[in-house]
Every structure is written in C-alpha cells, then in structure tokens.
Design an enzyme around this catalytic site. Structure first.
Site, PDB file in Angstrom:
ATOM      1  N   GLU A 155       0.825  -1.210   0.000  1.00 50.71           N
ATOM      2  CA  GLU A 155       0.000   0.000   0.000  1.00 50.71           C
ATOM      3  C   GLU A 155       0.861   1.262   0.000  1.00 50.71           C
ATOM      4  OE1 GLU A 155      -3.033  -0.460   3.036  1.00 50.71           O
ATOM      5  OE2 GLU A 155      -4.175  -1.734   1.683  1.00 50.71           O
ATOM      6  N   CYS A 165       6.256  12.540   1.621  1.00 51.06           N
ATOM      7  CA  CYS A 165       7.396  13.031   2.402  1.00 51.06           C
ATOM      8  C   CYS A 165       7.764  14.453   1.976  1.00 51.06           C
ATOM      9  CB  CYS A 165       8.583  12.090   2.194  1.00 51.06           C
ATOM     10  SG  CYS A 165      10.049  12.602   3.093  1.00 51.06           S
ATOM     11  N   GLU A 315      -6.170  -8.241  -1.076  1.00 54.21           N
ATOM     12  CA  GLU A 315      -6.592  -8.379   0.321  1.00 54.21           C
ATOM     13  C   GLU A 315      -8.092  -8.150   0.413  1.00 54.21           C
ATOM     14  OE1 GLU A 315      -4.655  -5.805   3.142  1.00 54.21           O
ATOM     15  OE2 GLU A 315      -2.691  -6.085   2.210  1.00 54.21           O
ATOM     16  N   PHE A 365      -6.887  -8.152  16.660  1.00 54.53           N
ATOM     17  CA  PHE A 365      -8.330  -8.428  16.577  1.00 54.53           C
ATOM     18  C   PHE A 365      -8.896  -8.251  15.174  1.00 54.53           C
ATOM     19  CE2 PHE A 365      -7.953  -7.311  21.204  1.00 54.53           C
ATOM     20  CZ  PHE A 365      -8.095  -8.624  21.636  1.00 54.53           C
TER      21      PHE A 365
HETATM   22  C1  GAL Z   1      -4.393  -3.136   4.621  1.00 55.59           C
HETATM   23  C2  GAL Z   1      -2.925  -3.506   4.813  1.00 55.59           C
HETATM   24  C3  GAL Z   1      -2.789  -4.783   5.621  1.00 55.59           C
HETATM   25  C4  GAL Z   1      -3.664  -4.748   6.835  1.00 55.59           C
HETATM   26  C5  GAL Z   1      -5.088  -4.493   6.410  1.00 55.59           C
HETATM   27  C6  GAL Z   1      -6.057  -4.461   7.555  1.00 55.59           C
HETATM   28  O1  GAL Z   1      -4.575  -1.809   4.307  1.00 55.59           O
HETATM   29  O2  GAL Z   1      -2.288  -3.669   3.584  1.00 55.59           O
HETATM   30  O3  GAL Z   1      -1.435  -4.951   5.974  1.00 55.59           O
HETATM   31  O4  GAL Z   1      -3.222  -3.765   7.694  1.00 55.59           O
HETATM   32  O5  GAL Z   1      -5.160  -3.247   5.764  1.00 55.59           O
HETATM   33  O6  GAL Z   1      -7.373  -4.245   7.112  1.00 55.59           O
END
Ligand code: GAL
Length: 679
Positions: A155, A165, A315, A365
């Site tokens: 990300e 930065c 993800e 969690f």
């Molecule tokens: C994403 C991130 C992951 C984790 C996840 C939690 O944004 O890439 O590492 O933190 O969120 O929802």
C-alpha cells in the site's frame, strides 16, 4: 483468449497474507497452517510483506533460511507464494541509524521510528538498502518453482498523515523536477499564475512544497507537488522491480487502496504487470447493501481498467476489520457473495488479510481465516473453505475470460486533485460521490463499465460519461470530438471543461462548446432555501447544490429548471455532432433522475446486460466473456430470496442445469450462468 500474466499458476488464486515470521518459534503453528490451508482450498499466500527485521536482523546480515523453508514447505503441499519485498515497514536498526529514511511531515517535523508506510521516496540510503535486500530475495528465491509473483512493498504512500514526504531531499528533487518540466521560472510563474498576491518566484530555491503554514493556495503548485510525489513513488516501485528482476523474470505488482487520493494510480499502469487492490467495503453498515456494493463494484471496475485485463483482489477480510468505527462481521453468505462479486468483475483472486491472526499488537483483533482459538472449527473457517472449494471447481471455466464493457467513465486523479482544490462554487465538490451517483444506475442495470483516465483513447467504447470533468488535459477535447463525430455518445456535466492541466481557466471559450452545443454562463450553488426542480419527460426531480445557467447554441433541450431566475432555462440538453450525440447535464439532481436518464441513454445506445430486462432491487449482474462464451455473475445483495426473470436459456456452470424463465436466488448469493457466443 485472455493474456495470462501469472504463468506459473493459471488459476483463480485463493489465500492471503501469511506472516510465518511472527511464529518462527512455534513450529507446531506453522505445521498446522499448512494442514488448514489445504483444508480451506488455499493455493496461494503472500509472504514476507512486513518481514524486514526477520530477513535482515542487522545491517547487511541476511537471514533468509526460514523463508526458504516456508516457501519449500508450502510448495511441497501445492501452495504457491507471492513473494513480497519488505519495504512497507522499516526495521529500527535502519530508521535509528539513518534518519533520512524516515518521512518528514508537511510541518517540517520528521517522523520517529515505527509505524509503517513512512519511508522517504527520495532518500539514497533507503533506495540503496531496499535494492540490496530486494536483490538478495531475488538471488535466493527468484527462480524458486513455488514463487509466482513479486508483491512490491505494501500500500505505497499509505501513511494517512501527510500522504507523502516533505524532507529537504524531496524538496530539492521537486525543484529539479520543476526545472525539467518548465525550463524557466517565467514559464512556471505563468503556469502557476503567481502574480496573484505577488508570489512571483525569482529563484528556484524559493519554491517549497505546499504546506498548511506556508504556500498552499497556488493551485498549480499543489497539482505539481502531487504529480511529483506520484512519480517519485512510481520510480521507487520501478527500482524495486529492477532489483527483484536481477535473478527472476516473474511478473510484479503492488497492492493499491481504493479511492486513495494522494497517488495517481493510473501512473502505475505501465509499470505493473497486473493490477492489485485491497478491498475493505463496509458491508452491513447501511440500511441495505446497495450503496456499498456500488462502491465496491466501481473500484473493481477501476482496477480492472488500469490494465484493461483481469486484476487481483490482493486483500479482503474474511470477517471483520479492526480500524473502522464499528467493525461488523460479514453475515453468513456475505463472504462468498462479495468474493464472487470481485471475480465477476474481473478479479483472478480472493486473497485475505490475513491467514492467521497475530497474537499481539495493532492487528490482533483484525479478522483472519484462523483465529486465536478454535482454528479450523469456526464459522469463518467453514465459509472460507466452502468458497475455496467453489473457486477451485469454477476456476477453469472462468480463468480465461474478462469483462469487455462498451461504456466508460472518465475518472481522473489530476482532475480530482484540481477540482477539489478549485475554491469554486462549493467547498466540497465531492468528485468520488458524484462519480458513484452516476455509476449507480449502471450497477442497477447490470451494465459493466470501464473507469479510465483522460489519457484513454476511448476507442473501445460506445458511451463515455465524464462527471465533473473540470480539467481538460491536452488532447482530451480533441479525442472526445473525434469520438462523438464518429458515432459515440458522450455525457458531460456541470463544472466541466473549465481549466487546462495547470489549472488555468480557459478564456474566450470552453473547449467542447461546439460538440455540446451549449456553454455555461453562470454557476449557482443554492442551499436548501433555494431548492429547485427540473422537468424531464413529464416528471419532476429535485436539483442539488450545483446548478448552471446555460447558453444554448444549437442543442436540443431535454429538461428545464422549474423556477427561480433560471426557471424555464435548459437543464439537460443533447446535441447531434457528426454521427454521435453529446449530452450536457447542467445540475446536480436526485438519484431518481440519474436512474431514468441513464436508462434512456442505455436504451438508445443498445446497451443491456444480456440476462434480463428487469433486475430486482439489490440484484445486479456482471459479465466475463471470451470468444466462445459469456459468463453472467448474478448477485443478490438482499438477505432475502429473490426471483430473476431471464431472457433466454443459460447453463448454470456449477450444476450443469439449464436455466430459463425464472431464476430463484437465495439471500446473499451469487449464481454463475453461461451462454455460448455465436459470432
Ligand atoms: C491493509 C494492509 C494490511 C492490513 C489491512 C487491515 O490496508 O495492507 O497490511 O493492515 O489493511 O485491514
């Protein structure tokens, strides 16, 4: 035939982020992971994302044997690895020894060690250390048969404080970038209109990045800083790819984040081999799921459009997140439905954050496939396993298909930045919300769309919709002129075509006046006391907080304002130009108008979903296809069962049954139907 990017595993991927580095002193946990992954139908995991401290415990000393063992063991068990570079989070030995690797905020205060996503994109030390560890990963694992894809960093740009930065190294690099772009200070002063408030620059060293306590009202400066920051990160990404490719020819990607304003993701399109994003919609947070499904679908379209090819959902949570105000569990069935929503919109994967919950720290969690207790004996594990089996069974049928829409939305980051910085008729211009409200009728009609920046050539489309396209980049107007002349349908709205790519207003005329047949004379931003209506096809609709007063040259009026000093003036127009048509919507309206209007436009363009003439509320369909067949992903986002009336006869790809007439669907479910294509 679709181009296969992940050659080593031409299947739908199922799995997620896996952090064995947190469990190295618990071998029994690692052994259990493999067994449970097999049970859950996991075929791919992303490893090493935040593992820098375990891979290089101190400067220049690499310890990658543990990773080798993990990748070997996964591979022996039929599970492939997406191998990450660890730059998403930096180890303390690095950040404490070299302060330049830590980002500086716009206030001039440098971050301390810790957190993540907070490295300086310019720092030579950061780039050198990154190159070294990436090359070492490549040397060790670049040709491993079990490694299928490089996952660069995590990300990028996502620190969510200043987004970028502002250290002296970045500021100096920015000045260099400006010199390359403008060559002379005169050119820069003109482009940024610096005579306003007497802010003319007389030396390059006087230029600073925009900051709350300094210059931030020169809109050209603000825009260029965002462009520069994006380019710096794309350059950082490219350097990482070069490093991992020293002993590997695997494809590479990086996981992106939805409507993330700070980075122009379209600028990554040429560098990534496959697009990837992390999908965290807030399911169950509203009265029903429709608006969340619309938001999610729009983003799936957007990431598919980056390469105009299948993408990865890198993800998603199998259950809950832990960073929203309320973290709501996905209700039974919702996980399967929303995962298939992604697949139906072009994803080649359902990947999770995370495989196993960490035991401590910030994400202990956050939802995971494996929780702290009960491991393989939970509702979540059972739902994930059921989906794993389903993905496995449908993979071959789906893998080589993709969505091929004939409608495109123009959604452009530079326009977003400029529009919301414009200090125009309204404080919050709400670009994303406006785009979503125009997209929603297409979701409701089950018509797939692409979401493209102004750089697109628009050749693939019949219909192009550009909500609040305030900025016209060079050549945009000419491309649209050609598109309409050759038979395309174009929809423009209020607050469009006002500035060029340096945010200077067009003078004399707006560039597409001839195509639209109208021009804007005034823009009003009424509040609730001045609420107006428009009358369209005998129906009355509310207008919103932006209403333009148009001058019509030779367009036809389709709707007029009801009252006020612009009562009877055109609110929606159409103009025939060459073989095509250009529509102009002069005001923001309630959703009902957009639904009726786009219904009419779709019918005129002959755009339809091919499945049904009438989708029930909360139900949509998306379509993946190849030369031989079309696959219809029918999705019911209602908790209750629905009936869909089908046009024609289809085959259910999972049961093999032929379905015609009526399709009964249970609550929160997705059915995949197939039709052979006769060409
Ligand atoms: C994403 C991130 C992951 C984790 C996840 C939690 O944004 O890439 O590492 O933190 O969120 O929802």
């Amino acid at each position: 035939m679709m181009k296969t990017v992940i050659h080593k595993l031409p299947k739908l991927l199922h799995g997620g982020d896996y952090n064995p580095d947190q469990w190295l002193d618990h071998p029994e946990v690692l052994a259990e992971d493999i067994e449970l992954m097999k049970k859950a139908g996991v075929n791919t995991v992303s490893v090493g994302i935040f593992a820098w401290a375990s891979l290089e415990p101190c400067e220049g000393v690499y310890d990658m044997d543990w990773l080798g063992e993990v990748i070997d063991r996964l591979y022996e068990n039929g599970i492939y690895t997406v191998l990450a570079t660890p730059t998403g989070a930096m180890p303390n030995w690095l950040t404490e020894k070299y302060e330049e690797v830590r980002q500086m905020g716009s206030s001039g205060v440098r971050n301390l060690s810790g957190k993540r996503h907070n490295f300086c994109y310019t720092s030579p030390v950061m780039r050198e250390k990154t190159k070294k560890i990436d090359m070492e990963l490549s040397r060790r694992f670049g040709k491993h048969p079990g490694v299928i894809l490089w996952h660069i960093s995590n990300e990028m740009g996502g620190n969510f404080t200043d987004g970028t930065c502002y250290c002296p190294l970045c500021q100096e690099k920015f000045r260099q970038w400006l010199k390359n772009k403008y060559k002379t200070l005169d050119a820069l002063n003109t482009a940024w209109w610096t005579k306003f408030w007497s802010h003319t620059y007389t030396d390059w060293s006087q230029i600073h990045a925009p900051a709350p306590h300094g210059e931030n009202l020169l809109h050209g400066l603000n825009l260029d800083w965002k462009r520069f920051s994006t380019e710096q990160l794309v350059d950082f990404y490219n350097e990482e790819v070069r490093a991992v490719r020293t002993n590997s020819d695997l494809p590479a990607t990086t996981n992106m984040m939805g409507f993330f304003k700070d980075l122009d993701y379209c600028k990554f399109a040429d560098s990534i081999d496959i697009a990837a994003w992390d999908a965290y919609p807030e399911w169950h947070s509203q009265k029903d799921e429709v608006d969340i499904a619309v938001w999610t679908a729009a983003l799936h379209h957007q990431f598919r459009s980056l390469k105009k090819a299948p993408f990865l959902m890198m993800e998603s949570t199998p259950s809950i997140t832990n960073w929203k105000v309320n973290n709501i569990q996905k209700r039974p069935g919702m996980h399967e439905l929303t995962s298939l929503q992604a697949i139906g919109l072009g994803s080649q994967s359902v990947q999770y954050f995370q495989w196993r919950k960490s035991r401590g720290s910030f994400e202990k969690f956050h939802g995971a496939v494996i929780g702290h207790t009960d491991h393989g004996n939970t509702r979540i594990f059972r739902e994930v396993s059921r989906l794993g089996k389903r993905l496995h069974d449908i993979s071959d049928e789906i893998y080589d298909t993709c969505n091929q829409p004939k409608t495109a939305f123009v959604f452009d980051w530079e326009n977003w930045w400029a529009l919301e910085d414009a200090a125009g008729p309204k404080k919050e211009m709400a670009y994303v919300g406006t785009f979503l409200s125009h997209y929603k009728p297409f979701w409701e009609m089950g018509i797939d769309v692409d979401v493209v920046p102004m750089e697109d050539d628009f050749k693939d489309y019949q219909l192009v919709i550009a909500p609040m396209n305030y900025m016209y980049k060079p050549e945009y107007a000419e491309k649209i002129r050609r598109f309409v002349r050759e038979g395309g349908t174009y929809v423009a709205t209020y607050f469009s075509g006002l500035v060029d790519d340096t945010d200077l207003c067009f003078i004399d005329r707006q560039p597409l006046d001839d195509v639209l047949g109208v021009s804007c004379e005034e823009i009003d931003s009424p509040n609730e006391f001045y609420k107006n209506h428009i009358l369209y096809n005998g129906k009355k609709y509310d207008t919103g907080d932006l209403c333009e007063v148009l001058k019509v040259a030779d367009a036809e009026t389709l709707a007029v304002y009801e009252k006020d000093y612009y009562g009877g003036y055109p609110a929606v127009t159409v103009h025939t130009y060459g073989k095509g048509k250009a529509y102009y919507m002069a005001c923001r309206t309630e959703e009902a108008f957009l639904k009726d209007f786009y219904g009419d436009i779709a019918a005129q363009c002959g755009l339809e979903n091919g499945l049904t003439d009438r989708l029930p509320y909360g139900v949509t369909v998306s379509r993946r296809e190849n030369d031989e067949k079309a696959l219809y992903f029918v999705q019911n986002f209602n908790p209750a069962p629905v009936t869909v009336w089908l046009k024609g006869c289809f085959e259910n790809i999972e049961t093999g049954e032929s379905v015609s007439g009526i399709l009964q669907m249970s609550g929160y479910s997705c059915v995949i139907l197939k039709k052979q294509i006769e060409r």
